[in-house]
Structures are given as structure tokens and as C-alpha cells.
Enzyme design. Structure first.
Site, mmCIF file in Angstrom:
data_model
loop_
_atom_site.group_PDB
_atom_site.id
_atom_site.type_symbol
_atom_site.label_atom_id
_atom_site.label_comp_id
_atom_site.label_asym_id
_atom_site.label_seq_id
_atom_site.Cartn_x
_atom_site.Cartn_y
_atom_site.Cartn_z
ATOM 1 N N LEU A 152 67.367 -63.110 -125.596
ATOM 2 C CA LEU A 152 67.831 -62.885 -126.972
ATOM 3 C C LEU A 152 67.370 -63.988 -127.916
ATOM 4 C CD1 LEU A 152 71.442 -61.522 -126.304
ATOM 5 C CD2 LEU A 152 69.393 -60.223 -126.940
ATOM 6 N N ASN B 253 67.087 -69.466 -121.225
ATOM 7 C CA ASN B 253 65.990 -70.337 -121.678
ATOM 8 C C ASN B 253 65.841 -70.323 -123.195
ATOM 9 O OD1 ASN B 253 64.991 -67.718 -121.667
ATOM 10 N ND2 ASN B 253 62.915 -68.329 -121.120
ATOM 11 N N ASP C 62 65.294 -68.728 -115.326
ATOM 12 C CA ASP C 62 64.247 -67.734 -115.604
ATOM 13 C C ASP C 62 63.253 -68.174 -116.669
ATOM 14 O OD1 ASP C 62 63.073 -65.023 -115.296
ATOM 15 O OD2 ASP C 62 63.541 -64.952 -117.425
ATOM 16 N N HIS D 129 62.143 -59.451 -111.770
ATOM 17 C CA HIS D 129 60.817 -58.856 -112.017
ATOM 18 C C HIS D 129 59.849 -58.880 -110.826
ATOM 19 C CE1 HIS D 129 60.101 -63.074 -112.821
ATOM 20 N NE2 HIS D 129 60.564 -63.031 -114.039
ATOM 21 N N ASP E 73 63.238 -57.467 -118.790
ATOM 22 C CA ASP E 73 62.651 -58.783 -119.107
ATOM 23 C C ASP E 73 62.175 -58.786 -120.562
ATOM 24 O OD1 ASP E 73 61.738 -61.362 -119.014
ATOM 25 O OD2 ASP E 73 60.094 -60.981 -117.607
ATOM 26 N N HIS F 152 58.236 -62.109 -128.862
ATOM 27 C CA HIS F 152 57.382 -63.172 -129.386
ATOM 28 C C HIS F 152 56.810 -62.731 -130.716
ATOM 29 C CE1 HIS F 152 57.432 -65.909 -126.015
ATOM 30 N NE2 HIS F 152 57.179 -64.925 -125.178
#
Lengths: 424, 303
Positions: free
Chosen positions: A55, A86, A144, A224, A297, A301
Site C-alpha cells: 500500500l 516495506n 518481503d 509469490h 503482490d 510504481h
């Protein structure tokens, strides 16, 4: 209604009240003052749960926020998402956990379950305060985006998290094998002049962690999964009774490294897209129960992170708003039954992390996703609810679309549109 | 996004044989013109920009010489490779330079795909002068031209490519160009520096260095990129020279008439022994002079 956890695949009514499922029945249900929504011909499913979502808040609000991310979630049929730690700063303290929870409460859309960091600062060295994170509401621990390279730390985290009753979620990548790499090892990487990421970067770490799990116990969740050999190791581990769960992403079960074509950075992620045999094995793993969940996942970006030479471009693709039709494509391809597909999106992930929901059980949360399995549409990233557009599926025809999403009985996404906040 | 310029040269992959051969015909003409001092002033009044984001002396000089021989004005841009050049800088630079009224951009960049990325954002021609470990089409064309002028045809000939294929754009571009012209390409070098998929791309892996040399009509010796890229792949430059260098003893076992090529600059005593580099089999300086003629043909076709 398709409710895999209860073995239901039939024409049924469901009655929601006070945020809970009150009843389901194969006869018309009625209640005073109830609003009736006709969904005949559509699939009524337990709300979808995504175990793997970035998020980006706090720290990268230009890419996504809790609000924009949960908008994208409910538009994609997700009533709950697990938020990766992260962020900047990372979620390695209750302070950050609470910030994410507050933003989620303010957004009031999908449920947001924070994932806590394994290590302080995601540095892979010292264990984060897992007890505090668990108490604050973190549903699992993960670094992750990065692997836990330190095997000693990984072993101790499995032991420690076991006492807290939380799974440890791992991004499997041996950095000494993937170093410098940008694409899976093979002809495509060679012809594009990209350094290869061998499959062993993932598979060797899956093997290592299964060995540690067998030795010290706890619960391992492999994020994943992208390689055929990883699927095989997980299948054998499950057969031996190890407490391991695993997920696969729509991009890994749909695309091969051919999708990179001429440096399409919207097809760059880690683990990278693999070959046809890997895609087939991941699909088989989803069908036979080796893999427990489909997770997106979702990794937003901005254009500047992607509009650059491939090796330097950011890793990750958005996925919340395209997961359903890509999953239904496996149903049409004869890989999954409709019930199994819905299970992989709902009760599968719920069971893996012990989350509420995932089924339409009276007394449970009124999280419901209504799907039109035949609706055709074209992916137009500019219309995403996510703040980011980085999808490898732009322009592709999709079959299957979310019609309504109910969270706690509230129609947050209705007739294909986000709903204004209404009082329940 | 603007459509890609029609006459860019980004890679030799998929380049039709007829196109390669017509470039060779023009290059032959330019080679004669250079010798006689009477070049075709085909680019009179046009501007060619050399954008070198990665250090290079001979490729830049070769393109500059080619452009000037055709009568073009030449702009030179050289960025220091000390820091990583970000993509936005690359795109800002190409757009800015294009806006100055440039017909062709000659781009050298450390990242694979950089020339394609640039070509997607400008309308003028883009000539890839080397992008990362991906492609170096003008080098491959001049290598093939050198062999073509020597042999008359590459059909059925075998070219061995020796060295660090993993990190070599020259190897990749040569593989595509040589096989298009009917030659066989066989690779040899340290196993850690042989990338996957070379067979599917039309090449062959030799069982040993000796086997590759024994069947080669030409040996293309790749440059060892010093300690930087080979670190961790081979124990040392010294051992590389001992196991994979083209020594005088190994060169002596080449087929009669076989030639030795090198894209330059040569690390003497590493991948190539000095006596081989200067020996009768070498065509290295012919490669350099052919380079100007081939790049004239490329610029003429693109700009």
C-alpha cells in the site's frame, strides 16, 4: 452462490445484517426493512482476501496510499488485504502498524491486515519486536521485497513466531545467485543482454526454509512462488505434513518472460517471469492444493520508476484490479474448477493466515464479492483506482468482472462503481 | 509516445540479409572514397549527434570520422560514467538534443535497452553504438564486412567467438549478423561466462577451446573487461590468459588462412598474445578502417 469452505455451489439467497452474515438459504430470504439486491445470474462469493499487497503508506504516497490502495482492492473484489511492511519507515514497530490501521479505518473500504517486519529496518540482521507487532495486530511477519539471507535469523524467527501463533512469510531469493540479474535465466535474458536470475535463487531458499521448518516447527508461508521446482518441494513438504502454505500471483501463472518483449519494464518484477514449464507447474500447484492462495503482490510504481533502462527500473506490478479475470481464465482453460478458483481467492488465503472471513458462514463477517463471470472488458490502466499504472496487462481483453463488493455488509463498490460513504 | 523512427539501427537481430548486403555495397563505395579522398557528401547540411553516456574512444571517433566524411556537422556529448546515469537523464538528453535539429542520434549507453528506450521517445534516427551487454550492431556489421571483403561470402564459413560472451554485446550482435549471412557461429570460453540460450539464438557451444579453434575460419576474440566484470566468474585475469587466451601456441594450430579478429582495444597478453595481435593472421586494423566505411553506410541509410 459459490462458498467453497462450506461446499456450496448453488442458487441461494444470503441475508446480511449488522455487519454479519445472518443466513444463507436455497429459498428466498426476507427481512423487514432489508434492501434487496438482485444478483441472479451472477456469482456470490465470500469477499476476496489478498495476502500480499504493497500500500506504500507511509513513505511513498505518490505511488499508492492506504485509501487509493483499498479503493483498488474493493474495485477488484477484495474485502481484505494484508499490507506489506516495506514502507518508509518500515512497519517494524507498533507505531507504524497503528498508522496503517488508522488510515485504513479512515478509508473505511477494505479491511487492512498489517504484516510486521521480520527484522529491524528490514535489514535482515536483528529480529524486530515481533511480540509488540503481533499485539498491535500484525497478522504475519515478513521482510518481503527482501529475502532473509541469514539462515540463523530465519531459524530463530520461525521458533519465535511459532509462540506468537503467526506465520512467517518469505520472499525467497538467494541474493548471491540473483545478484545483478534482471530476468529469469534463458534465451530472452541472453538476447536482451540482461544478466540472468537463475531459478536456483528461489528454489534453494525454499529448500533451506523447509529444512529449517522441519527442524524447529512454526508456520512458513512462501510468497509469490514462480518456479516448477519450488512447487515440487512444497508438494513434498505438504505430503510430509509440514506446516507450510504458499501463494502464486496472477502474473506468474499467466505470463512467461516473453512478456518482457523489448524491455517492457511493466513486466519486470521479482521473482521474475519464468518459462512455460514453470507457469504450467504453478497452475498445477494451484489446482492440486500445493498452493493455498492467489495473491497479487500488488506493487505500485510511478512512471519515473519504470521509464528507464530495464535493469535499473523498479520491480513490481499492480494487480488488485486484474486478479479476478486472470483467475477466471484458468477456469476457462480447464485448470481450475469455479469453486477452486473462488477458494484460492477467499477461503484459501483466510485459512493460510487464520483471518476472519473467506466464507459466508452465519455469524461471520458480511464480506461478499459479486462477480459477473462473463463480462468482457479491456484493461485501461488510466482508469485504475490505484494511483499507479504499472501493469503488463494493459490493453488486454479480460473476461469476468466484479459487480458489487460488500465489506461488513456495506456496499463499498456497487454496480461497478465506488460508493460514497453511507451510514449502515 | 511517438512512433519509432523508420531508419534506426538498434540491433542486428532480425535484420534482413538484403539490407545487410546493400549496406556492404555502400560501405565498399565509401571505403574507396576514403582511400581516394573523395567521399560522397550525402549528409551535407545535416547534423549527427554522438551521445556517449559510456566512455569510448574508438567507436566515437569512428562515428565522428564517418559523419564528417559524409559532410555532416557533428555534435559530441560525453557523460562521465562514474555515476549511474539515470533513465530520465537519458531521455531528457535525447529529447533536448533532438530539438536542436538533429537528423541522427548515435547513442552509447551502459544499460541494455537504452537505445530502444531513446528511440521510443524521439522522431529522428537512432543508431545504437553499444547498449550495455545487449547490442553493438555497427561493430557486428563492420566485422562481417571485413570477413565478407576477405572471403567474398560468409556462406558455410565458421566463426568462433572466444571469451566473455555473457557480458558481450559484440558477441550477441555478431551472432545474429553472421548467421543471417550464412555463417556458422561457435562459442567457447569459461563456462561461467556462457549465457543460456545461445543455441536457440542460432549459435553452437564448442566442447572445448581446442575444438572451436580447430574448425574456425575466423576467431573473434572478445575483450576481457578487466577485473570489473570477470570478478567472481574466473579466478583471475592471469588464469584466464592461461586457460582461454589466444596464445601463439594455440594460434599456430588454427586452420591455414584463418583470421584473428578483436573489437579492440586489445589487452595484450590477456585475451590475445602480442605476437598474435600483430601476427600475419590478424585483421584488427582492417576492422578499424572498415569501421569508418561501414558507419558511413549506416549513417547514410539512417540520417
Amino acid at each position: 452462490m459459490i462458498d467453497p469452505a462450506r461446499g456450496v455451489d448453488a442458487v441461494q439467497d444470503v441475508l446480511l445484517r449488522g455487519g454479519h452474515v445472518v443466513a444463507t438459504a436455497d429459498r428466498p430470504l426476507a427481512a423487514d426493512g432489508a434492501r434487496e439486491v438482485d444478483v441472479s445470474g451472477l456469482w456470490v462469493c465470500p469477499g476476496f482476501i489478498d495476502l500480499h499487497v504493497h500500500l506504500r503508506e507511509p513513505g511513498d504516497e505518490g505511488k499508492e496510499t492506504v485509501l487509493s490502495g483499498t479503493r483498488a482492492a474493493v474495485a477488484g473484489g477484495y474485502t481484505a488485504v494484508v499490507a506489506m511492511p516495506n514502507t518508509r519507515p518500515p512497519n517494524d514497530s507498533a507505531l507504524v502498524t497503528r498508522l496503517v490501521q488508522e488510515r485504513a479505518a479512515a478509508a473505511h473500504l477494505a479491511r487492512v491486515w498489517p504484516a510486521g517486519a521480520i527484522s529491524k529496518g528490514l535489514a535482515g540482521e536483528e529480529m524486530a519486536e515481533l511480540g509488540e507487532l503481533a499485539a498491535a495486530g500484525c497478522v504475519c511477519f515478513t521482510d518481503d521485497g527482501r529475502p532473509v539471507m541469514n539462515a540463523g535469523l530465519m531459524r530463530r524467527v520461525l521458533q519465535y513466531a511459532r509462540a506468537l501463533g503467526r506465520p512467517v512469510m518469505v520472499h525467497e531469493e538467494d541474493l548471491t545467485l540473483s545478484a545483478g540479474g534482471a530476468l529469469t535465466e534463458g534465451t530472452q535474458a541472453t538476447r536482451l543482454g540482461l544478466l540472468p536470475i537463475p531459478r536456483s535463487a528461489e528454489v534453494s531458499m525454499v529448500a533451506r526454509d523447509l529444512v529449517l521448518l522441519e527442524e524447529v516447527g512454526g508456520q512458513l508461508h512462501v510468497a509469490h512462488v514462480s518456479c516448477a521446482e519450488s512447487v515440487r518441494l512444497l508438494r513434498e513438504a505438504k505430503a510430509r505434513g509440514l506446516r507450510v502454505t504458499a501463494e502464486a500471483t496472477p502474473h506468474h501463472f499467466t505470463l512467461t518472460d516473453a512478456a518482457v518483449a523489448e524491455w517492457n519494464t511493466d513486466a519486470k518484477m521479482t521473482p521474475p517471469l519464468r518459462g512455460p514449464a514453470d507457469v504450467a507447474a504453478v497452475r498445477q500447484g494451484l489446482a492440486d492444493g500445493t498452493l493455498d492462495a492467489i495473491a497479487t503482490d500488488h506493487a505500485p510504481h510511478g512512471i519515473l520508476d519504470k521509464q528507464m533502462p530495464f535493469a535499473e527500473a523498479a520491480n513490481g506490478v499492480v494487480g488488485l484490479e486484474t486478479a479476478l479475470p486472470l483467475t477466471l481464465a484458468l477456469v476457462r482453460a480447464g485448470v481450475l474448477s469455479a469453486v477452486r478458483a473462488v477458494q484460492l481467492l477467499s477461503s484459501g488465503p483466510a485459512a493460510a493466515f487464520g483471518l476472519p472471513g473467506g466464507q459466508l458462514l452465519p455469524g461471520g463477517p458480511a464480506d461478499v464479492t459479486v462477480v459477473d463471470p462473463a463480462a468482457e472488458w479491456t484493461v485501461e490502466p488510466q482508469h485504475f483506482h490505484s494511483r499507479s499504472r504499472n501493469t503488463p496487462f494493459a490493453g488486454m481483453r479480460m473476461v469476468g468482472r466484479v459487480v458489487h463488493t460488500f465489506v461488513g455488509g456495506r456496499p463499498v463498490f456497487f454496480e461497478g462503481a465506488l460508493q460514497k460513504e453511507e451510514t449502515a | 509516445m511517438k512512433p519509432r523512427a523508420r531508419h534506426s539501427l538498434l540491433t542486428t537481430e532480425g535484420m534482413p540479409r538484403a539490407e545487410v548486403e546493400s549496406l556492404f555495397a555502400r560501405a565498399r563505395l565509401h571505403a574507396r572514397g576514403l582511400e581516394s579522398g573523395r567521399s560522397v557528401r550525402a549528409l551535407e547540411g545535416k547534423v549527427v549527434a554522438n551521445l556517449f553516456f559510456e566512455a569510448s574512444t574508438r567507436t566515437r571517433l569512428s562515428f565522428e570520422r564517418a559523419a564528417k566524411a559524409l559532410g555532416a556537422d557533428v555534435l559530441n556529448f560525453t557523460a562521465q560514467a562514474s555515476s549511474v546515469v539515470k533513465g530520465e537523464t537519458l531521455m531528457d538528453t535525447v529529447r533536448n538534443v533532438e530539438a536542436m535539429g538533429v537528423s541522427a542520434l548515435v547513442i552509447r549507453h551502459a544499460a541494455s535497452g537504452a537505445a530502444h528506450l531513446a528511440a521510443r521517445h524521439v522522431r529522428c534516427a537512432v543508431v545504437n553504438a553499444g547498449d550495455g551487454t545487449h547490442a553493438h550492431p555497427s561493430q557486428a556489421l563492420l566485422d562481417a564486412f571485413t570477413l565478407h571483403e576477405r572471403w567474398g561470402s560468409l556462406e558455410g564459413r565458421t566463426v568462433a567467438i572466444l571469451g566473455d560472451v555473457l557480458h558481450s554485446r559484440v558477441a550477441r550482435s555478431n551472432l545474429f549478423c553472421l548467421t543471417t549471412l550464412g555463417a556458422h557461429v561457435v562459442f567457447t570460453g569459461p563456462p561461467t561466462l556462457m549465457p543460456a540460450g545461445l543455441e536457440e539464438m542460432g549459435g553452437r557451444l564448442a566442447p572445448s577451446l581446442e575444438a572451436a579453434l580447430a574448425e574456425a575460419d575466423a576467431v573473434m576474440v572478445l575483450r576481457v573487461q578487466g577485473e570489473r566484470q570477470t570478478a567472481g566468474y574466473v579466478p583471475s585475469v592471469r588464469e584466464y590468459a592461461r586457460l582461454y587466451g589466444l596464445t601463439a601456441e594455440r594460434a599456430a594450430r588454427l586452420r591455414p588462412g584463418a583470421v584473428v579478429m578483436h573489437p579492440g582495444p586489445v589487452n595484450r597478453g590477456v585475451e590475445l598474445a602480442p605476437e598474435v595481435a600483430d601476427g600475419p593472421a590478424n585483421v584488427i586494423l582492417a576492422q578499424v578502417s572498415h569501421g569508418v566505411a561501414v558507419r558511413m553506410a549506416i549513417l547514410e541509410a539512417c540520417a
